[in-house]
Design an enzyme around this catalytic site. Structure first.
Site, PDB file in Angstrom:
ATOM      1  N   GLU A  34      70.967  15.432  49.212  1.00  7.61           N
ATOM      2  CA  GLU A  34      72.393  15.622  49.000  1.00  7.61           C
ATOM      3  C   GLU A  34      72.818  15.189  47.600  1.00  7.61           C
ATOM      4  O   GLU A  34      73.725  15.756  47.032  1.00  7.61           O
ATOM      5  CB  GLU A  34      73.210  14.839  50.035  1.00  7.61           C
ATOM      6  N   ASP A  43      83.133  20.670  46.609  1.00  8.56           N
ATOM      7  CA  ASP A  43      81.812  21.297  46.588  1.00  8.56           C
ATOM      8  C   ASP A  43      81.946  22.794  46.306  1.00  8.56           C
ATOM      9  O   ASP A  43      83.049  23.291  46.077  1.00  8.56           O
ATOM     10  CB  ASP A  43      81.050  21.003  47.886  1.00  8.56           C
TER      11      ASP A  43
END
Length: 170
Positions: A34, A43
Site C-alpha cells: 500500500e 487516491d
C-alpha cells in the site's frame, strides 16, 4: 512484479503468526504494497486515503498520523476484513492464501469480493484458478493501473504459495 526479497523475507518470518500478521506486513509500513502516507490524500479513484490505504469516515484531512496510529488503523481494518472474508470461504486454505484474500478484499471491499468469480472458483475447490482471478482486478476509476497490476501479481504469488518454502522459491 515479483515480491521484493525484503518483503518476501518478512512474510516468511511472519508465517507462524498466521494470516493476520502476514497481511499486515504485506500491506503496511515502509515496503508494504500500500505504501504509507501520513497525511490524507485523494487516491486514483478520488477517495480520501491515509496511512496504508485506509479509507472511510475515519480519515481526517490535514492531520498528520503517526506510525502507531497507522499501525492501529491497519490492524483494525485487517481484523474487520478477516471477520468478513472467513465466513464466505468454504474450503480449507493455507495462511498465505488467506493473507492474499485479506489483502485483495482490503483493497476492493467485501461487496466486490463476495460477488466475485474468484470466490466462486475458490469455493468450488479450484484454488489455483481463484488465485489467477486476482489478475483481472487491475482497474480503478475506469482505467488500468500499473500499481494495481503489480499488487495483483504479488497477491497472486502469495495466494499460490502454500508454505513459506513456496514463497522463498524452494
Amino acid at each position: 512484479m515479483a515480491i521484493s526479497s525484503g518483503l518476501r523475507n518478512k512474510l516468511i518470518a511472519a508465517a507462524g503468526g498466521g494470516a493476520m500478521l502476514i497481511t499486515t506486513i504485506f500491506l503496511g509500513g515502509k515496503g508494504g504494497v500500500e505504501g504509507r502516507e501520513y497525511v490524507a490524500y485523494k487516491d486514483v479513484a478520488g477517495v480520501w486515503t491515509v496511512c496504508d490505504g485506509i479509507t472511510g469516515q475515519g480519515v481526517i484531512r490535514n492531520k498528520t498520523y503517526t506510525d502507531r496510529e497507522c499501525d492501529q488503523l491497519l490492524w483494525n481494518r485487517v481484523s474487520l476484513v478477516k471477520a468478513q472474508v472467513d465466513p464466505l470461504v468454504q474450503v480449507p486454505l493455507g495462511e498465505y492464501q488467506r493473507a492474499a484474500l485479506y489483502s485483495f478484499t482490503y483493497n476492493v471491499g467485501i461487496g466486490a469480493f463476495s460477488k466475485s468469480t474468484l470466490l466462486k472458483k475458490l469455493n468450488a475447490g479450484n484454488v489455483d484458478a481463484a488465485c489467477e482471478e486476482l489478475r483481472r482486478w487491475i482497474y480503478a476509476g475506469g482505467q488500468k493501473w500499473r500499481g494495481l497490476m503489480n499488487r495483483r501479481d504479488m497477491e497472486r504469488s502469495l495466494c499460490l504459495a502454500e508454505a513459506a518454502d513456496d514463497l522463498a522459491g524452494k
